[in-house]
Design a protein around this motif. Structure first.
Motif, mmCIF file in Angstrom:
data_model
loop_
_atom_site.group_PDB
_atom_site.id
_atom_site.type_symbol
_atom_site.label_atom_id
_atom_site.label_comp_id
_atom_site.label_asym_id
_atom_site.label_seq_id
_atom_site.Cartn_x
_atom_site.Cartn_y
_atom_site.Cartn_z
ATOM 1 N N LEU A 1 0.565 -22.619 -9.554
ATOM 2 C CA LEU A 1 0.737 -24.026 -9.890
ATOM 3 C C LEU A 1 -0.123 -24.919 -9.001
ATOM 4 C CD1 LEU A 1 2.275 -25.877 -11.827
ATOM 5 C CD2 LEU A 1 4.105 -26.013 -10.128
ATOM 6 N N LEU A 2 -0.389 -24.492 -7.789
ATOM 7 C CA LEU A 2 -1.275 -25.255 -6.914
ATOM 8 C C LEU A 2 -2.698 -25.318 -7.475
ATOM 9 C CD1 LEU A 2 -0.222 -24.029 -3.346
ATOM 10 C CD2 LEU A 2 0.013 -26.357 -4.241
ATOM 11 N N LYS A 3 -3.094 -24.311 -8.226
ATOM 12 C CA LYS A 3 -4.459 -24.238 -8.744
ATOM 13 C C LYS A 3 -4.645 -25.049 -10.022
ATOM 14 C CE LYS A 3 -5.271 -19.647 -6.768
ATOM 15 N NZ LYS A 3 -5.549 -18.222 -7.071
ATOM 16 N N SER A 4 -3.604 -25.213 -10.799
ATOM 17 C CA SER A 4 -3.654 -26.037 -12.003
ATOM 18 C C SER A 4 -2.228 -26.267 -12.482
ATOM 19 C CB SER A 4 -4.478 -25.370 -13.114
ATOM 20 O OG SER A 4 -3.826 -24.196 -13.571
ATOM 21 N N ASN A 5 -2.048 -27.292 -13.284
ATOM 22 C CA ASN A 5 -0.713 -27.624 -13.761
ATOM 23 C C ASN A 5 -0.634 -27.451 -15.272
ATOM 24 O OD1 ASN A 5 1.865 -28.597 -14.155
ATOM 25 N ND2 ASN A 5 1.261 -30.744 -14.049
ATOM 26 N N PRO A 6 -0.152 -26.310 -15.741
ATOM 27 C CA PRO A 6 -0.032 -26.089 -17.183
ATOM 28 C C PRO A 6 1.283 -26.618 -17.757
ATOM 29 C CG PRO A 6 0.615 -24.106 -16.039
ATOM 30 C CD PRO A 6 0.230 -25.112 -14.966
ATOM 31 N N ILE A 7 2.124 -27.229 -16.906
ATOM 32 C CA ILE A 7 3.484 -27.585 -17.303
ATOM 33 C C ILE A 7 3.525 -29.024 -17.808
ATOM 34 C CG2 ILE A 7 5.861 -27.814 -16.531
ATOM 35 C CD1 ILE A 7 5.258 -25.727 -14.375
ATOM 36 N N GLY A 8 3.741 -29.192 -19.093
ATOM 37 C CA GLY A 8 3.873 -30.526 -19.667
ATOM 38 C C GLY A 8 5.257 -31.085 -19.387
ATOM 39 N N CYS A 9 5.305 -32.306 -18.874
ATOM 40 C CA CYS A 9 6.582 -32.904 -18.501
ATOM 41 C C CYS A 9 7.547 -32.942 -19.682
ATOM 42 C CB CYS A 9 6.356 -34.310 -17.946
ATOM 43 S SG CYS A 9 7.838 -35.100 -17.271
ATOM 44 N N LEU A 10 7.041 -33.215 -20.868
ATOM 45 C CA LEU A 10 7.885 -33.318 -22.050
ATOM 46 C C LEU A 10 8.520 -32.011 -22.467
ATOM 47 C CD1 LEU A 10 5.692 -33.549 -25.281
ATOM 48 C CD2 LEU A 10 4.853 -32.727 -23.081
ATOM 49 N N THR A 11 8.131 -30.907 -21.836
ATOM 50 C CA THR A 11 8.664 -29.593 -22.205
ATOM 51 C C THR A 11 9.636 -29.034 -21.179
ATOM 52 O OG1 THR A 11 7.003 -28.171 -21.116
ATOM 53 C CG2 THR A 11 6.404 -29.135 -23.251
ATOM 54 N N VAL A 12 9.766 -29.650 -20.017
ATOM 55 C CA VAL A 12 10.523 -29.065 -18.904
ATOM 56 C C VAL A 12 12.028 -29.219 -19.097
ATOM 57 C CG1 VAL A 12 11.091 -29.382 -16.452
ATOM 58 C CG2 VAL A 12 8.694 -29.250 -17.189
ATOM 59 N N VAL A 13 12.752 -28.159 -18.740
ATOM 60 C CA VAL A 13 14.206 -28.204 -18.573
ATOM 61 C C VAL A 13 14.539 -27.457 -17.281
ATOM 62 C CG1 VAL A 13 16.457 -27.506 -19.483
ATOM 63 C CG2 VAL A 13 14.661 -28.257 -21.063
ATOM 64 N N TYR A 14 15.380 -28.077 -16.431
ATOM 65 C CA TYR A 14 15.870 -27.337 -15.265
ATOM 66 C C TYR A 14 17.391 -27.386 -15.202
ATOM 67 C CZ TYR A 14 16.303 -31.638 -12.332
ATOM 68 O OH TYR A 14 16.644 -32.869 -11.800
ATOM 69 N N ASP A 15 17.960 -26.388 -14.526
ATOM 70 C CA ASP A 15 19.401 -26.172 -14.479
ATOM 71 C C ASP A 15 19.979 -26.790 -13.210
ATOM 72 O OD1 ASP A 15 22.009 -25.153 -14.272
ATOM 73 O OD2 ASP A 15 21.470 -23.252 -15.212
ATOM 74 N N CYS A 16 20.754 -27.864 -13.354
ATOM 75 C CA CYS A 16 21.336 -28.553 -12.197
ATOM 76 C C CYS A 16 22.361 -27.696 -11.463
ATOM 77 C CB CYS A 16 22.006 -29.851 -12.634
ATOM 78 S SG CYS A 16 20.882 -31.107 -13.238
ATOM 79 N N GLU A 17 23.036 -26.798 -12.174
ATOM 80 C CA GLU A 17 24.033 -25.957 -11.519
ATOM 81 C C GLU A 17 23.391 -24.929 -10.612
ATOM 82 O OE1 GLU A 17 26.756 -24.275 -14.299
ATOM 83 O OE2 GLU A 17 27.540 -26.217 -14.961
ATOM 84 N N LYS A 18 22.155 -24.561 -10.897
ATOM 85 C CA LYS A 18 21.459 -23.568 -10.081
ATOM 86 C C LYS A 18 20.702 -24.206 -8.915
ATOM 87 C CE LYS A 18 20.791 -20.059 -13.669
ATOM 88 N NZ LYS A 18 21.653 -19.054 -13.016
ATOM 89 N N ILE A 19 20.060 -25.356 -9.149
ATOM 90 C CA ILE A 19 19.209 -25.936 -8.099
ATOM 91 C C ILE A 19 19.575 -27.377 -7.766
ATOM 92 C CG2 ILE A 19 17.279 -24.407 -8.678
ATOM 93 C CD1 ILE A 19 15.963 -26.713 -10.143
ATOM 94 N N GLY A 20 20.618 -27.917 -8.374
ATOM 95 C CA GLY A 20 21.006 -29.290 -8.107
ATOM 96 C C GLY A 20 20.114 -30.276 -8.844
ATOM 97 N N LYS A 21 20.410 -31.553 -8.657
ATOM 98 C CA LYS A 21 19.548 -32.588 -9.227
ATOM 99 C C LYS A 21 18.300 -32.738 -8.365
ATOM 100 C CE LYS A 21 22.981 -35.476 -11.563
ATOM 101 N NZ LYS A 21 23.572 -36.846 -11.657
ATOM 102 N N CYS A 22 17.151 -32.647 -8.990
ATOM 103 C CA CYS A 22 15.877 -32.734 -8.284
ATOM 104 C C CYS A 22 15.145 -33.989 -8.751
ATOM 105 C CB CYS A 22 15.028 -31.495 -8.557
ATOM 106 S SG CYS A 22 15.835 -29.946 -8.059
ATOM 107 N N TYR A 23 14.650 -34.763 -7.796
ATOM 108 C CA TYR A 23 14.073 -36.075 -8.089
ATOM 109 C C TYR A 23 12.569 -36.085 -7.862
ATOM 110 C CZ TYR A 23 18.932 -37.607 -8.022
ATOM 111 O OH TYR A 23 20.263 -37.755 -8.286
#
Length: 246
Positions: free
Chosen positions: A141-163
């Motif tokens: 990920l440091l070399k390039s960012n293939p992750i589109g913001c509109l596609t991301v989902v993360y699990d709050c129960e596993k990693i908490g709320k991330c800002y």
């Protein structure tokens, strides 16, 4: 298994209706939509109210001052009640089975952070697809960012709320890096196209600015030294930049 959908807006009354409708059309129904408006001067309140009056779980926050998309998203994240956090900007769209496929994938594979492929469009029509790989590590990920913001989902129960950090640009990229680094996890991609990204105008339209921003991101935000910044910037310039030049 509620999904909290974070939607920042700024003078997007002309486009936000279609973005909201792409949420309403989801086959996955356990969601809340939190729209966080960054001090718009258009008629966005009236547009959103049409959908609120129909009984949908849609909340609207409004900034008193223009703060930028990072802090604006963070306001919405702070009141989110879902197990999952998802992102959708007010001019982008989801395909109807997006959440259903992605949440099932995350549950079945015990994944904390996922993203998907997407297609690009502008006012003239479609402009190609961005197909992602099945996994991205922190170093990749440091070399390039293939992750589109509109596609991301993360699990709050596993990693908490991330800002998101208070950056005017690349605040989403900074968040992905923070999550992968802090929690020592990988980001898992779904190759299927499940979203549509509007690439008309915006901060990513000036290619020279994108290049300069990436260098400043390594040096000023990540605090990398000159040699380390040059190393990662080389990979960014030869691979990651390709998606902006298509």
């Amino acid at each position: 298994m509620k999904v909290s959908i974070i939607m920042p807006s700024y003078n997007s009354a002309a486009t936000i209706g279609k973005s909201i409708e792409s949420v309403l059309e989801q086959s996955y129904k356990d969601w809340e939509l939190i729209i966080s408006d960054d001090c718009s001067n258009d008629d966005i309140v009236s547009v959103v109210k049409v959908y609120q009056d129909q009984g949908y779980d849609i909340k609207l926050l409004r900034n008193d001052d223009n703060l930028g998309s990072g802090p604006t998203r963070n306001r919405a994240i702070s009141i989110a009640s879902g197990k999952y956090i998802a992102f959708l900007d007010s001019d982008d769209l989801w395909l109807p089975n997006k959440l259903s496929i992605q949440i099932t994938y995350m549950k079945e594979n015990d994944i904390a952070f996922s993203f998907t492929s997407y297609r690009k469009f502008d006012f003239q029509g479609q402009r190609g697809e961005h197909i992602v790989s099945s996994k991205v590590t922190y170093k990749q990920l440091l070399k390039s960012n293939p992750i589109g913001c509109l596609t991301v989902v993360y699990d709050c129960e596993k990693i908490g709320k991330c800002y998101m950090p208070a950056l005017r640009r690349k605040q989403d990229y900074a968040l992905w890096l923070n999550i992968l680094d802090k929690y020592d996890i990988d980001a898992f991609g779904i190759p299927e196209v499940l979203a549509e990204y509007c690439c008309s105008g915006g901060v990513t339209s000036n290619k020279l600015d994108v290049i300069k921003d990436q260098w400043r991101f390594y040096r000023n935000h990540l605090k990398f030294g000159f040699v380390r910044s040059t190393y990662y910037f080389f990979f960014y310039a030869t691979s990651g930049l390709k998606k902006y030049l298509k």
